[in-house]
Design a protein around this motif. Sequence first.
Motif, PDB file in Angstrom:
ATOM      1  N   UNK A  26       0.857  -1.195   0.000  1.00 14.97           N
ATOM      2  CA  UNK A  26       0.000   0.000   0.000  1.00 14.97           C
ATOM      3  C   UNK A  26       0.887   1.236   0.000  1.00 14.97           C
ATOM      4  N   UNK A  27       1.000   1.892  -1.133  1.00 13.74           N
ATOM      5  CA  UNK A  27       1.847   3.065  -1.233  1.00 13.74           C
ATOM      6  C   UNK A  27       1.054   4.355  -1.231  1.00 13.74           C
ATOM      7  N   UNK A  28       1.776   5.443  -1.320  1.00 11.00           N
ATOM      8  CA  UNK A  28       1.139   6.766  -1.343  1.00 11.00           C
ATOM      9  C   UNK A  28       0.197   6.908  -2.536  1.00 11.00           C
ATOM     10  N   UNK A  29       0.648   6.385  -3.675  1.00  7.42           N
ATOM     11  CA  UNK A  29      -0.162   6.469  -4.893  1.00  7.42           C
ATOM     12  C   UNK A  29      -0.616   5.082  -5.342  1.00  7.42           C
ATOM     13  N   UNK A  30      -0.667   4.176  -4.414  1.00  8.93           N
ATOM     14  CA  UNK A  30      -0.999   2.783  -4.727  1.00  8.93           C
ATOM     15  C   UNK A  30       0.235   1.931  -4.545  1.00  8.93           C
ATOM     16  N   UNK A  31       0.044   0.760  -3.994  1.00 11.05           N
ATOM     17  CA  UNK A  31       1.173  -0.123  -3.758  1.00 11.05           C
ATOM     18  C   UNK A  31       1.654  -0.802  -5.025  1.00 11.05           C
ATOM     19  N   UNK A  32       2.835  -1.375  -4.938  1.00 11.25           N
ATOM     20  CA  UNK A  32       3.409  -2.076  -6.076  1.00 11.25           C
ATOM     21  C   UNK A  32       2.490  -3.219  -6.503  1.00 11.25           C
ATOM     22  N   UNK A  33       1.983  -3.979  -5.528  1.00 14.79           N
ATOM     23  CA  UNK A  33       1.101  -5.099  -5.860  1.00 14.79           C
ATOM     24  C   UNK A  33      -0.299  -4.640  -6.243  1.00 14.79           C
ATOM     25  N   UNK A  34      -0.625  -3.400  -6.016  1.00 11.34           N
ATOM     26  CA  UNK A  34      -1.884  -2.865  -6.534  1.00 11.34           C
ATOM     27  C   UNK A  34      -1.741  -2.564  -8.024  1.00 11.34           C
ATOM     28  N   UNK A  35      -0.516  -2.229  -8.449  1.00 10.22           N
ATOM     29  CA  UNK A  35      -0.258  -1.939  -9.854  1.00 10.22           C
ATOM     30  C   UNK A  35      -0.206  -3.193 -10.694  1.00 10.22           C
ATOM     31  N   UNK A  36       0.448  -4.204 -10.175  1.00 13.12           N
ATOM     32  CA  UNK A  36       0.562  -5.502 -10.868  1.00 13.12           C
ATOM     33  C   UNK A  36       0.500  -6.604  -9.816  1.00 13.12           C
TER      34      UNK A  36
END
Length: 101
Positions: A26-36
């Motif tokens: 869960x990142x500031x602009x979406x986590x890495x695993x949210x992207x892929x």
Amino acid sequence: DTLDMYHYAGVVDIANVIGSMTEVVKGRFGGIYEGKPKAWFKTVSDLGDPCFLKEDVETMMLRLPICALVEGLKAWKSGEYYKKFLAWREVFGKDPQKAKQ
């Protein structure tokens, strides 16, 4: 003084290192695993992989936290933050592995 600045720089560095590690899920602009999805990364060899060369917003939003994570892990190792963490944990924390036993 110089020692205060040294400690301040260390605190700022470790905050950035830990911050980069939190962006996996869960990142500031979406986590890495949210992207892929996690499985997608099994085909990725490194940061020079062609999948990161596409110039679009989606790829950039994935590439930035991955680069931050890679650089954060490099800083964690080369800055001896893990050694500092172990010293801190020896004084203030408990070893989670020993707590399970």
